[in-house]
Every structure is written in structure tokens, then in C-alpha cells.
Design a protein around this motif. Structure first.
Motif, PDB file in Angstrom:
ATOM      1  N   TYR A 190       0.821  -1.220   0.000  1.00  0.00           N
ATOM      2  CA  TYR A 190       0.000   0.000   0.000  1.00  0.00           C
ATOM      3  C   TYR A 190       0.854   1.270   0.000  1.00  0.00           C
ATOM      4  CZ  TYR A 190      -3.643  -3.371   1.003  1.00  0.00           C
ATOM      5  OH  TYR A 190      -4.495  -4.445   0.917  1.00  0.00           O
ATOM      6  N   LYS A 193      -0.028   4.795  -1.645  1.00  0.00           N
ATOM      7  CA  LYS A 193      -1.412   4.739  -2.164  1.00  0.00           C
ATOM      8  C   LYS A 193      -2.384   5.498  -1.259  1.00  0.00           C
ATOM      9  CE  LYS A 193      -1.019   1.138  -5.268  1.00  0.00           C
ATOM     10  NZ  LYS A 193      -0.639  -0.142  -5.500  1.00  0.00           N
ATOM     11  N   THR A 194      -3.545   5.787  -1.828  1.00  0.00           N
ATOM     12  CA  THR A 194      -4.644   6.344  -1.026  1.00  0.00           C
ATOM     13  C   THR A 194      -5.618   5.206  -0.772  1.00  0.00           C
ATOM     14  OG1 THR A 194      -5.721   7.026  -3.075  1.00  0.00           O
ATOM     15  CG2 THR A 194      -4.406   8.680  -1.936  1.00  0.00           C
ATOM     16  N   SER A 212      -1.171   2.908   7.494  1.00  0.00           N
ATOM     17  CA  SER A 212      -0.821   4.340   7.521  1.00  0.00           C
ATOM     18  C   SER A 212       0.691   4.569   7.568  1.00  0.00           C
ATOM     19  CB  SER A 212      -1.485   5.028   8.718  1.00  0.00           C
ATOM     20  OG  SER A 212      -0.883   4.609   9.931  1.00  0.00           O
ATOM     21  N   ALA A 215       1.141   4.035   3.506  1.00  0.00           N
ATOM     22  CA  ALA A 215       0.253   4.670   2.529  1.00  0.00           C
ATOM     23  C   ALA A 215       0.410   6.184   2.548  1.00  0.00           C
ATOM     24  CB  ALA A 215      -1.188   4.290   2.825  1.00  0.00           C
ATOM     25  N   ASP A 216      -0.037   6.799   1.466  1.00  0.00           N
ATOM     26  CA  ASP A 216      -0.024   8.253   1.357  1.00  0.00           C
ATOM     27  C   ASP A 216      -1.067   8.831   2.312  1.00  0.00           C
ATOM     28  OD1 ASP A 216       0.760  10.635   0.356  1.00  0.00           O
ATOM     29  OD2 ASP A 216      -0.673  10.642  -1.303  1.00  0.00           O
ATOM     30  N   ARG A 217      -2.320   8.385   2.147  1.00  0.00           N
ATOM     31  CA  ARG A 217      -3.356   8.751   3.126  1.00  0.00           C
ATOM     32  C   ARG A 217      -4.339   7.589   3.297  1.00  0.00           C
ATOM     33  NH1 ARG A 217      -7.950  10.187   0.077  1.00  0.00           N
ATOM     34  NH2 ARG A 217      -7.393  10.926  -2.008  1.00  0.00           N
ATOM     35  N   THR A 219      -8.274   6.649   4.934  1.00  0.00           N
ATOM     36  CA  THR A 219      -9.555   7.106   5.494  1.00  0.00           C
ATOM     37  C   THR A 219     -10.237   5.895   6.133  1.00  0.00           C
ATOM     38  OG1 THR A 219      -9.775   8.809   3.800  1.00  0.00           O
ATOM     39  CG2 THR A 219     -11.793   8.157   4.954  1.00  0.00           C
ATOM     40  N   ASN A 235      -1.904  11.202   8.740  1.00  0.00           N
ATOM     41  CA  ASN A 235      -2.426  10.848   7.402  1.00  0.00           C
ATOM     42  C   ASN A 235      -3.668   9.969   7.454  1.00  0.00           C
ATOM     43  OD1 ASN A 235      -1.023   8.594   8.307  1.00  0.00           O
ATOM     44  ND2 ASN A 235      -0.239   8.032   6.291  1.00  0.00           N
ATOM     45  N   ALA A 258     -14.193  11.561  -1.758  1.00  0.00           N
ATOM     46  CA  ALA A 258     -12.723  11.505  -1.877  1.00  0.00           C
ATOM     47  C   ALA A 258     -12.362  10.430  -2.897  1.00  0.00           C
ATOM     48  CB  ALA A 258     -12.110  11.169  -0.512  1.00  0.00           C
ATOM     49  N   PHE A 260      -9.775   7.306  -4.144  1.00  0.00           N
ATOM     50  CA  PHE A 260      -8.968   6.250  -3.520  1.00  0.00           C
ATOM     51  C   PHE A 260      -8.430   5.295  -4.571  1.00  0.00           C
ATOM     52  CE2 PHE A 260     -12.094   7.475  -0.285  1.00  0.00           C
ATOM     53  CZ  PHE A 260     -11.255   7.801   0.769  1.00  0.00           C
ATOM     54  N   ASP A 261      -7.179   4.843  -4.339  1.00  0.00           N
ATOM     55  CA  ASP A 261      -6.597   3.790  -5.193  1.00  0.00           C
ATOM     56  C   ASP A 261      -7.132   2.422  -4.791  1.00  0.00           C
ATOM     57  OD1 ASP A 261      -4.821   5.643  -6.429  1.00  0.00           O
ATOM     58  OD2 ASP A 261      -3.512   5.515  -4.662  1.00  0.00           O
TER      59      ASP A 261
END
Length: 426
Positions: A190, A193-194, A212, A215-217, A219, A235, A258, A260-261
Motif C-alpha cells: 500500500y 497509495k490512497t 498508515s 500509505a499516502d493517506r 480514510t 495521514n 474523496a 482512492f486507489d
């Protein structure tokens, strides 16, 4: 009928090993069938995802580096605690070693038939008072079908193996990757990735935190009435449930959206018993397994027991109680209630759950705050040694800590002082 009563145990995980141990102690002739090549059930780690070499769905959902989310002081069996001092939250590998040592100590290991996949279980006989169980299994390495006959069945196939993934409008148009925590093994893929993690149960919280770091961010989307007090890294953000997917992301209940990948479902598992023939009279609807007496006895055919269905519990402790309860009924140690009595008892409990408390069907086997009452009821009905109250108290305390301080709670160390009391020593 003369001779030893024959019992079939399906699965050699936490529940199956315990079922075998108590059946041996009751003087039964025990046979255990395990689909994998080793005991330990969900605690066995495998890099494999999808299908195994025999074309069966990979059973385990264990991910790398997992540590227990409950203290080991309440994760052992009542008569066989997890050894060691100074650490309460242990790595999965230690839990697996503990289960194998339990099996070895009580003579269970030699009774396990590994790589044996149960295909079908059905009652055979003219009436529900006079029947046996026909069990068809596949010896996987030899590609052979075998049929056995038993007097009793313990269903112990676990409930962390068949993913439940909800469907959302627009999901088929989404161009990113959709996966489930069942197939999560490590956070490195990951990187950069988002990621949207749906669900804030134990695995959702843990995995969101794990990912986290790479990963980039991230949620974390959930519907907990109160958001966890845990301080997540910068993040990680929290959002309500998704309402629909778009081509590159999702729209949430609060109207925000938002991109997401990856979308990772941490939405739990479905109870499934594909090997039970329709004749067994068991149905599963939204994870409500029916008709069961005390969450563990098949009311239609009471010589079939289920160990380990209730959740938000101290698994080993509760399973031990359920197994002893079934064995006591089967061996005539206590009177088997009539079908009418069992149905009435179950209806009373479900009415309270559904009407009075507003539980949904999928909460039919949820314990949590009710676990102490359930344990006491099982023990009282079968004249068994009840579980120590300290077990439930420590479970409730540590479960709250998980929500309040995910990043540090596993550093806590507990000690059980007596049947009622525990202390936190660190």
C-alpha cells in the motif's frame, strides 16, 4: 447400543481442540477432521490468499505481525492458561504454539486427520429420536472420498474465513482495487497509495493504523456512535459510511467525497456451514444461525453442537463452557430439554434481543456486555463450574482500552489476583 459413543469434530482450531479434549475426557471415541495441514485454525499464518493447492478457499485471515487484541490472561482455557509473565498481548505465533501445546497435553494431536475436507454431514435414520450422523470427507492428498458414521457432531469450523462485503451503488464502475481484510497480509503493497478502510472493528482499526505507516493517506469509514479516542497518525482521517462509489472513489453519508486507489473492506465474515446438508435443519440468515438452543445445540438434532459462534467474548473460556455443556447433555449428566422447551427458551432470548433492545439479526449471537450472563446461564443449566467473574471484567476493560488508545494499549500488562480481581502492573 453398546461400545463407546463416536464423536466427529469438524476443525482443529480453538474450538475443535477443546471439543476433542472434553469428548476424550467423557470417554468418547473421537475423530477430528482438519482441512489444513496443521492445527490452530485462524491462528495459522499463510502467505497464500485466494485458493490453496487443493483449490479450496484459504481458511486463515491472519496477517503478518498480528498481536492479540485481548490480554493472554483471559485468552487461555479455564484449566490451561497461557504461560509467561511480563507481557499480556502476545504475537499470533505464540498463540498458535499455545494451542498446539494444549492439543498435545490432552492427547488430541494424534486424533487429528489433517488435509481432510468435510464435504457433507447428514442425519441418517427414520426419526429424529433414533438417528446417526453420516459424514463424508475428502482425503485431499489422496483425492479419496471416505464416509464415516458418528453418534455426535461438533461443528467447529470457525467464523473468520468467508468474507462479508456489502454492495454499494456504483461499485461496478469503480476503477480502483477492492479487497477484504481476509486477504490482507502486510502493509508494504500500500506504499504511496490512497486507501479507504471500511469498518472500525478490531481488524479495521488495526489495519488502518498498520497501512498508515506506508500509505499516502488512509480514510477509516465507520458508523460507531462515538468515534474512537485513539490518536491516529496525521495521514489518517475518519468518515461516516459510504453511500455510493464513483469511478475513482466514494461519496460518504455526510455528503463529502474523496478519491482512492484501494478500498479495503473490514466488514467482517459470514457464518457458513457448506458441509451441512439441508436435512440437518440449520439455516443462516444475516449471521443468525437457527434453530440453536443456548447458541450451541441444534434444536432439530440435539446431538449436533456448535462451538464458538458468539462474538465479543473470551473465546477459549466460552468455548470450553459450551463444549462441557454439550458433552454433559449428550452423556446424560443432565436431562436434555424437550424440543418445545428449547424453542421456548430461544424465543424468549431472541425476543429480548430484537424487540426490547432493537438488535438486528446479525447481532443474534453478539455477547459483549451480556457475556457474563450467558456464561452463568450455561454453567447453571448443566451444573458446571462457572467462569471466574474476573475474566469478563478484564475483557470489558481491555476492549475499551483498544478503542481509546490503539497505539499503546498492547503495552499494558495485567495480572489476575483472584477470581474477582485483576490489576494492571504496567
Amino acid at each position: 447400543m453398546g461400545g463407546k459413543k463416536r464423536v466427529c469434530v469438524i476443525g482443529a482450531g480453538t474450538a475443535g481442540l477443546c471439543a476433542a479434549k472434553h469428548s476424550i475426557a467423557a470417554g468418547m471415541d473421537v475423530t477430528v477432521f482438519e482441512q489444513m495441514s496443521e492445527a490452530g485454525g485462524t491462528w495459522v499464518y499463510s502467505e497464500d490468499i485466494g485458493k490453496d493447492k487443493y483449490g479450496l478457499q484459504v481458511h486463515t485471515s491472519m496477517y503478518r505481525g498480528l498481536r492479540t487484541n485481548l490480554p493472554k490472561e483471559i485468552m487461555g482455557y479455564p484449566d490451561f492458561p497461557i504461560p509467561g509473565e511480563g507481557v499480556s498481548y502476545i504475537p499470533a505465533a505464540e498463540m498458535l504454539a499455545f494451542l498446539k501445546s494444549y492439543a498435545e497435553s490432552f492427547g488430541v494431536t494424534s486424533l487429528i486427520n489433517y488435509n481432510h475436507h468435510v464435504i457433507r454431514v447428514r442425519p441418517v435414520g427414520q426419526v429424529t429420536e433414533n438417528y446417526t450422523w453420516e459424514v463424508m470427507v475428502k482425503d485431499l492428498p489422496n483425492n479419496q472420498l471416505l464416509t464415516h458414521t458418528f453418534d455426535f457432531i461438533f461443528v467447529c469450523n470457525g467464523h473468520y474465513h468467508t468474507p462479508y462485503s456489502p454492495r454499494y451503488p456504483g461499485q461496478d464502475d469503480y476503477r480502483g482495487t477492492i479487497t477484504h481484510s481476509h486477504d490482507y497480509r502486510c502493509p508494504e503493497p500500500y506504499a504511496g497509495k490512497t486507501v479507504l478502510v471500511i469498518g472500525a472493528g478490531p481488524s479495521g482499526m488495526d489495519i488502518a493504523y498498520d497501512i498508515s505507516k506506508h500509505a499516502d493517506r488512509v480514510t477509516l469509514s465507520h458508523h460507531l456512535p462515538e468515534p474512537p479516542k485513539t490518536k491516529f497518525p496525521d495521514n489518517v482521517t475518519q468518515r461516516p459510511d459510504p453511500v455510493n462509489f464513483t469511478e475513482d472513489g466514494v461519496v460518504f453519508k455526510d455528503g463529502s467525497s474523496a478519491t482512492f486507489d484501494v478500498v479495503l473492506y473490514c466488514t467482517g465474515y459470514r457464518y457458513t456451514f457448506p458441509f451441512l446438508s439441508v436435512d440437518c435443519g440449520i439455516t443462516v440468515e444475516e449471521n443468525f444461525v437457527q434453530p440453536l438452543y443456548k447458541h450451541c445445540v441444534n434444536i432439530n438434532y440435539p446431538t449436533m453442537g456448535f462451538a464458538g459462534l458468539p462474538f465479543y467474548v473470551c473465546a477459549c473460556q466460552m468455548i470450553d463452557l459450551q463444549v462441557r455443556f454439550c458433552v454433559k447433555l449428550w452423556s446424560g449428566g443432565v436431562r436434555m430439554p424437550s424440543r418445545k422447551e428449547m424453542i421456548a427458551d430461544t424465543q424468549r432470548e431472541m425476543e429480548e434481543r430484537f424487540q426490547k433492545r432493537g438488535y438486528k439479526k446479525r447481532h443474534a449471537h453478539m455477547m459483549g456486555p451480556d457475556q457474563g450472563k450467558y456464561y452463568a446461564d450455561l454453567a447453571e443449566c448443566a451444573g458446571l463450574v462457572p467462569l471466574k467473574p474476573v475474566i469478563t471484567k478484564l475483557h470489558n476493560e481491555s476492549s475499551q482500552k483498544f478503542l481509546d488508545d490503539l497505539t499503546n494499549f498492547r503495552n499494558d500488562v495485567y495480572e489476575i489476583v483472584d477470581d474477582e480481581t485483576f490489576i494492571q502492573v504496567k
